[in-house]
Design a protein around this motif. Structure first.
Motif, short mmCIF file in Angstrom:
data_model
loop_
_atom_site.label_atom_id
_atom_site.label_comp_id
_atom_site.label_asym_id
_atom_site.label_seq_id
_atom_site.Cartn_x
_atom_site.Cartn_y
_atom_site.Cartn_z
N THR A 96 0.87 -1.17 0.00
CA THR A 96 0.00 0.00 0.00
C THR A 96 0.91 1.23 0.00
O THR A 96 2.13 1.10 0.03
CB THR A 96 -0.89 0.06 1.25
OG1 THR A 96 -0.04 0.30 2.38
CG2 THR A 96 -1.66 -1.22 1.45
N ILE A 97 0.26 2.37 0.01
CA ILE A 97 1.05 3.60 0.05
C ILE A 97 1.76 3.73 1.39
O ILE A 97 2.72 4.47 1.55
CB ILE A 97 0.13 4.81 -0.22
CG1 ILE A 97 0.96 6.05 -0.50
CG2 ILE A 97 -0.82 5.03 0.92
CD1 ILE A 97 0.12 7.19 -1.03
N GLY A 98 1.30 2.94 2.38
CA GLY A 98 1.93 2.96 3.70
C GLY A 98 3.10 2.01 3.81
O GLY A 98 3.74 1.91 4.85
N THR A 99 3.37 1.25 2.73
CA THR A 99 4.48 0.31 2.76
C THR A 99 5.75 1.01 2.29
O THR A 99 5.70 1.77 1.32
CB THR A 99 4.19 -0.87 1.79
OG1 THR A 99 2.85 -1.28 1.99
CG2 THR A 99 5.13 -2.01 2.03
N MET A 100 6.86 0.71 2.94
CA MET A 100 8.11 1.29 2.49
C MET A 100 8.50 0.64 1.17
O MET A 100 8.56 -0.59 1.07
CB MET A 100 9.21 1.05 3.52
CG MET A 100 10.54 1.60 3.07
SD MET A 100 11.75 1.58 4.39
CE MET A 100 12.65 0.13 3.98
N ARG A 101 8.74 1.46 0.17
CA ARG A 101 9.14 0.90 -1.12
C ARG A 101 10.64 0.63 -1.08
O ARG A 101 11.41 1.37 -0.48
CB ARG A 101 8.83 1.89 -2.23
CG ARG A 101 7.35 2.20 -2.37
CD ARG A 101 7.05 2.85 -3.70
NE ARG A 101 7.17 1.87 -4.78
CZ ARG A 101 6.15 1.12 -5.19
NH1 ARG A 101 4.97 1.25 -4.62
NH2 ARG A 101 6.31 0.26 -6.16
#
Lengths: 603, 674
Positions: free
Chosen positions: A550-555
């Motif tokens: 998700t956008i909350g996951t560190m890429r």
């Protein structure tokens, strides 16, 4: 200067161009997708599977894969060790035209371990110690199998990261790695190398009459290239030199030269390794050898992008590795170009840079390219003598081997990079407010333990054996230079062995029982422990539930993470070695700049 | 996030913690923290060296130097223990506040023969039935089985308005020990043995008595332990290296280097961060059953939120006046106002408020008017005045009352129903004036909260018993990502399971017994204190204020806890860069004078460099205690931005700060060491 930089840029660009098609091809090979060469290779592979009774459809979980790998390697080790121990027997005289004698069992232990682990550290001079049988079955044979073992482990590791609990079949991966990647490339390039002047023959040494005519020779060796790779062994002096006569050693050199580099092995046919004109006659062969070294380690990064279906991730890794690679190349070149100011007093112009230990036919740019490549890709062949580098220049091979992840060896290089990826993700990943995730899997205590233990092994082996050497004063006489440079010689030896690199700083007469035994242990532990721990990590990650991004996951596939990874490598990886770097190359360099020299204790 | 008032650092907390810090130096305690245990052993070694400088070999430093190193090391250990002690003391202070509500009270136990026996509350056991009457203090947690009464729960919730309690309603049947009954009588079945109530459990938790390390904490401890081993190898092997090069290193200096390199900052603050995280949850009047639950809150991917109470107020409020039959809005509003003057329901009040907003003067019940109350039969209410009747009510009820039903009335009523609203018709005498559009009203500010959650990558799902059309309207207005309409308890569990099957962590709130299975299935389950004990047992958190929106706060606190841990770890490890540059040249400059080039901070002398690095290493611990306790400042945003921001502050900052700090300390130390 401009031409030098142009040369380096061209070689880097060529390497980049090779990476993409080869990476695609390797991905197809290990994903069992059709390739253009299936018609040729399928029957060969199937025959091998039938003869060896390999069930190619049988998948192995990580413990099974590790077991198959270790057993296969052990069996090959026994075979190689036995070859060395019987090479002098009259039964094998046909493959021993130069009449090489019996090998010291300690040396045989070291060398069997060194070759099977893809280290190829050589405590002997090839032309004076190994029969052709030993060269072929003790050296060329493991050059294929050890390289394919590393490649197989890397492929298995990537499959685990991709979420496959079965890491594949080791025997199948080993076979396909050899028949479809190593053999065809080394065959084609080997023949090409013959065309560029590298010998390939079973005939013994050639006796030649020198132009000087009958004279009492002052220098004994046939080929007056610089110092020995590992050590000028006492028995290394050929007895064939007599008045006006020269014995020119030769043999099946070209096939060895190609797989030596393709498999990032590095063990030379001759003591002088790729500085020897028969192993590396011209700048063209030099470039070919450099490109061969980088071909598979770099392609693996491209391959994993395809295998994991994460191209952006692969390019992020590539960017980080390419940055380190280029930076280390620059450090080497700039220092060598600056030369040694201490020599100007004896009339050597500093403007020409440091040419000590270098081949004139290669010059500084090609030598820097080679030295950086051979230590980054854990090859260990040399086209110059690293002991003769400026201390600042030697920072490059040291750094490459300390970090052991700047592309690294085939397969294992990426595994080592992943140690830093896991540690970096765990430390910084918390800062986005979630349990750290990597490639969709949670990084928890098990992964952290495995990765940090794998990291721990490298300094433990290097510092541990160095400390034993110095504290117990074991074979200190083998060190040929006083002060920091002598310190660097020992450090280089254990670093090169622990990193399974095999390049030598020379200067260290390491064919002693202590170095043979401690070296043999170092190469084995340095090779297998990190592979075992990291395959266990891949197995653990594969078994985990995938967490959706998700956008909350560190890429982990963007510039911020690239920066995090560089920082992790520098702060965790490099700083661990900062104290010894300060004592060795840095002290040495600062002393050189200040004009200080060191007196040997005895002199 | 709203910050509850807290007395963070008061002398009552700070002073006794000093003694606690000393007690914690017992090696049996210290060994649980491998990093600080190594520092303690180092201190012991330098202490021995202070008495006998050559005990470990010939390379010896002066007694004074050894003593100074010992003192700094002991302080380092004390600072670490102090951080933990302060965190624990704050927890205890919180517990003490709660414990005040836990006084022993007399209880009237109902015996099987129907007689009442007065016992102490501490003698009550699970299953006992007690009778409480007006002004009694409820003796323990339990469920109402008979009676209806108002209870003052301000001791627990801080909310002064009394709460209605009655049996069988799930929501209102649960009572908490220590609260006071205001009216009437209740029969209560006690649901927990003394010492096992929620309050007891929480007190134990916040006091740290039952504190267990959370998964991330265990992983971090393992990482720090292995780093410590690596640096141990680096430092121990440096001794033979130095000797070979003619630069023997004294043991005190090696210990100093080791202590500087191992991650003491995070090692010292790790447990304090965990305790403080729990404490922050408690300050929001949420009881977390474990630290693991708080940490899991940070990992939540999906939030299941009940519509009523969480997203909407739960009452239908007037939203619009729709005149029909040729009347205008003003006329309708006046009529609606008149019909509602005596209506005290939230609907009625909202109609008056809306009418006022449209310029109608607030009305009161005229003296001669007669009130027509709402009944289930008529389904309308209003007033009668001078023979005029002004009524509002269900559309069909009003339609039956009036002469003609205008076409637009039916049409508009259908539209409102279709949008999920409730239409009320208004009639003056026998003529329809129009419709009042009653609507479930979304709490103000809630859509911003959901936008924050979306920015953090958290999906919100609204759960409601409404039909899909109504649900869709509210969902759109509130800005949730998804909704579950006409939801039965089974649907909730199914939704949780399907989200979990995708690897997501799910949080939800609940209060009813039929919520219990879903609460047990969810990864983070916040039960309302007003809910049944079954719901509370199944949840891993209980909100004493019974405010379901607290779940959002809990998620934020969980994230903040993880960020704080990561930030201080990164800071701690980044600090090593400067420490290397302080100590390595200091150790070897005696042999290789050129290494002074590495002394980039220009520290005055080798000894002062080593001591300065060591002092910095020690004082950074107390300096960071406030950060560890309060948590890193956290604003909801995407992971990429958070990472960039925190890496810049704690990573780059962690590299730069010690260069400045060590230099400044050196300037002072140099005055003494010379």
């Amino acid at each position: 200067m401009v031409i030098d930089i142009l040369q380096m840029a061209i070689v880097l660009a060529l390497g980049f161009l090779i990476m993409i098609p080869l990476g695609r091809y390797m991905a197809a090979v290990f994903m069992f997708k059709p390739t253009f060469a299936d018609g040729l290779f399928n029957p060969i592979d199937n025959l091998i599977y039938r003869v060896c009774r390999v069930n190619r459809d049988e998948g192995m979980r990580w413990p099974g894969y590790i077991k198959a790998m270790l057993l296969t390697n052990l069996a090959m080790w026994v075979l190689i060790f036995a070859t060395f121990m019987v090479q002098h027997e009259p039964l094998f005289a046909a493959l021993n035209p130069d009449g090489q004698g019996m090998m010291n069992p300690f040396l045989a232990f070291m060398q069997a371990s060194s070759f099977i682990t893809n280290t190829d550290w050589q405590n002997y001079g090839g032309e004076s110690t190994f029969s052709y049988m030993s060269q072929m079955f003790g050296l060329i044979f493991p050059m294929f199998t050890s390289a394919a073992t590393g490649l197989a482990c890397g492929v298995a590791f990537i499959r685990g990261l991709g979420g496959s609990v079965s890491l594949g079949n080791f025997y199948v991966d080993l076979t396909r790695g050899i028949t479809r990647v190593m053999l065809p490339i080394s065959l084609v390039v080997g023949i090409a190398l013959v065309g560029f002047g590298i010998p390939a023959t079973f005939d013994g040494a050639q006796a030649a009459t020198t132009l000087n005519g009958p004279l009492t020779p002052a220098s004994p060796t046939a080929v007056a290239s610089p110092e020995a790779n590992a050590s000028p062994t006492p028995e290394a002096t050929p007895s064939l030199t007599s008045q006006g006569q020269q014995s020119i050693t030769r043999g099946p050199v070209a096939p060895l030269s190609s797989i030596k580099h393709l498999g990032t092995n590095g063990g030379g046919f001759f003591n002088a390794n790729s500085a020897h004109p028969f192993e590396n006659p011209s700048p063209v062969t030099n470039v070919i050898e450099i490109l061969l070294m980088g071909a598979i380690p770099a392609s693996i990064i491209y391959m994993l992008g395809i295998m994991l279906d994460k191209k952006k991730q692969a390019w992020t890794f590539f960017g980080v590795l390419a940055a380190f690679y280029t930076a280390f190349l620059a450090i080497d070149y700039v220092n060598e170009k600056s030369g040694n100011p201490l020599l100007s007093s004896i009339g050597v112009s500093a403007a020409q840079g440091n040419m000590e230990g270098k081949e004139v036919r290669f010059g500084q740019a090609q030598t820097a390219l080679f030295a950086n490549a051979t230590t980054a890709f854990t090859t260990g062949s040399v086209d110059s003598m690293h002991d003769s580098m400026t201390p600042g220049g030697s920072v490059t091979p040291f750094s490459n081997m300390f970090l052991n992840m700047v592309f690294g060896g085939k397969g294992v290089g990426f595994i080592n990079l992943f140690i830093f990826v896991v540690l970096g993700v765990f430390m910084t990943g918390l800062m986005v407010g979630r349990t750290p995730e990597l490639l969709g899997k949670k990084i928890e205590v098990h992964e952290v333990k495995l990765a940090s233990l794998a990291f721990l092994m490298h300094p433990l082996l290097i510092f541990g054996f160095m400390a034993l050497t110095f504290a117990l004063q074991l074979d200190l006489g083998a060190i040929s230079n006083p002060g920091p440079h002598g310190f660097s010689e020992v450090m280089y030896a254990y670093t090169s062995m622990a990193a399974n690199n095999g390049s030598a700083f020379a200067g260290l007469s390491s064919n002693t029982n202590w170095y043979n035994v401690s070296g043999g242990i170092t190469v084995i532990l340095g090779r297998y422990i990190s592979i075992v721990l990291m395959l266990a990590l891949a197995g653990s990650m594969a078994a985990k539930k995938t967490v959706p991004m998700t956008i909350g996951t560190m890429r982990t596939d963007n510039r911020v993470f690239a920066g995090v990874l560089v920082g992790t490598v520098l702060i965790i990886g490099a700083l661990t070695f900062f104290p010894v770097m300060a004592l060795g190359p840095i002290a040495d360099h600062l002393a050189m700049v200040a004009g200080q020299t060191f007196q040997a204790a005895g002199s | 996030m709203p910050k509850p008032k807290s007395k963070t650092f008061t002398p009552e907390i700070l002073v006794p913690a000093i003694w606690q810090a000393v007690i914690k130096m017992n090696p049996r305690w210290m060994v649980k923290n491998p990093v600080m245990f190594v520092v303690e052993i180092g201190a012991l070694m330098t202490l021995l060296l202070t008495f006998s400088p050559t005990i470990f070999g010939t390379a010896a430093a002066s007694r004074g130097y050894n003593l100074v190193v010992t003192i700094i090391l002991v302080l380092t250990v004390l600072f670490a223990n102090y951080a933990e002690a302060v965190a624990e003391a704050r927890g205890r202070a919180q517990a003490a506040t709660l414990r005040r509500t836990k006084k022993e009270t007399p209880a009237k136990r109902l015996l099987s023969d129907g007689s009442v026996q007065t016992v102490s509350s501490s003698d009550l056991r699970k299953g006992d039935i007690v009778v409480v009457e007006a002004n009694d203090v409820i003796p323990g947690d339990g469920d109402v089985i008979e009676g209806v009464a108002y209870v003052n729960e301000s001791a627990i919730t801080g909310e002064s308005a009394p709460v209605l309690k009655e049996p069988g309603t799930d929501i209102r049947s649960s009572v908490t020990g220590g609260t006071q009954i205001i009216s009437d009588t209740l029969k209560i079945r006690i649901s927990a043995n003394p010492g096992e109530t929620f309050l007891d459990r929480m007190i134990a938790l916040v006091e740290g008595a039952k504190r267990q390390k959370t998964p991330n904490e265990i992983a971090l401890t393992a990482l720090l332990a292995i780093f410590t081993i690596i640096f141990l190898i680096v430092c121990v092997t440096l001794e033979p290296f130095g000797s070979f090069l003619g630069a023997p290193i004294d043991v005190a200096t090696l210990v100093a280097l080791l202590v500087c390199l191992i991650p003491t900052t995070i090692g010292a603050l790790l447990s304090a961060i965990g305790i403080a995280g729990m404490d922050r949850v408690t300050r929001f009047n949420v009881l977390a059953m474990s630290g693991k639950a708080v940490e899991a809150a940070g990992d939540i991917d999906t939030l299941l939120l009940d519509k009523t109470g969480t997203i909407t107020f739960g009452n239908r409020l007037a939203f619009e006046f729709i005149p029909v039959n040729g009347h205008n809005e003003k006329e309708l509003a006046e009529a609606a106002m008149a019909s509602s003057v005596a209506d005290t329901t939230p609907e009625g009040k909202s109609i008056m408020a809306l009418a006022e907003k449209l310029g109608v003067k607030a009305g009161t019940l005229p003296e001669n008017a007669e009130l027509i109350p709402f009944t289930a039969e008529t389904r309308m209410s209003g007033i009668a005045q001078n023979g005029h009747k002004i009524m509002k009510g269900a559309v069909d009820a009003i339609a039956a009352l009036v002469d003609t039903v205008p076409l637009d009335l039916t049409k508009e009523a259908d539209r409102i129903g279709g949008e999920g609203g409730t239409p009320l018709a208004v009639a003056v005498n026998r003529e329809v004036y129009g419709l009042i559009y009653l609507k479930d009203t979304v709490k103000p500010g809630i859509s911003e909260r959901f936008a924050d959650l979306r920015a953090m990558g958290i999906k919100t799902v609204m759960v409601t018993g409404d039909n899909p059309l109504t649900a869709a309207t509210i969902a759109k207005e509130a800005g949730v990502d998804d909704f579950l309409a006409q939801a039965k308890p089974e649907d909730k569990i199914a939704l949780i399971k399907s989200e979990q099957a995708e690897g997501k962590l799910v949080a939800m709130t609940g209060d009813g017994t039929n919520d219990a299975p879903a609460l047990a299935q969810a990864d983070v389950a916040l039960a309302m204190n007003s809910g049944t004990s079954a719901a509370k047992e199944a949840a891993n958190m209980v909100d004493l204020d019974s405010d379901p929106t607290k779940l959002l706060e809990v998620v934020m606190i969980g994230k903040q806890l993880l960020i704080t841990r990561g930030a201080i770890t990164t800071f701690s490890i980044a600090n090593d860069v400067a420490k290397y540059f302080a100590i390595i040249p200091a150790i070897f400059v005696a042999v290789f004078a050129q290494l002074s080039a590495l002394n980039v901070m220009q520290l005055s002398t080798p000894q002062s460099a080593i001591l300065s690095a060591l002092i910095f290493n020690a004082v950074i611990i107390p300096l960071l205690i406030p950060l560890a306790m309060k948590g890193v400042n956290y604003k909801p945003t995407s992971a990429d931005r958070l990472l960039l921001r925190n890496v810049s502050i704690y990573g780059l900052g962690g590299i730069i700060a010690p260069f400045i700090g060590i230099k400044l300390i050196d300037l002072v130390v140099a005055l003494f060491v010379g």
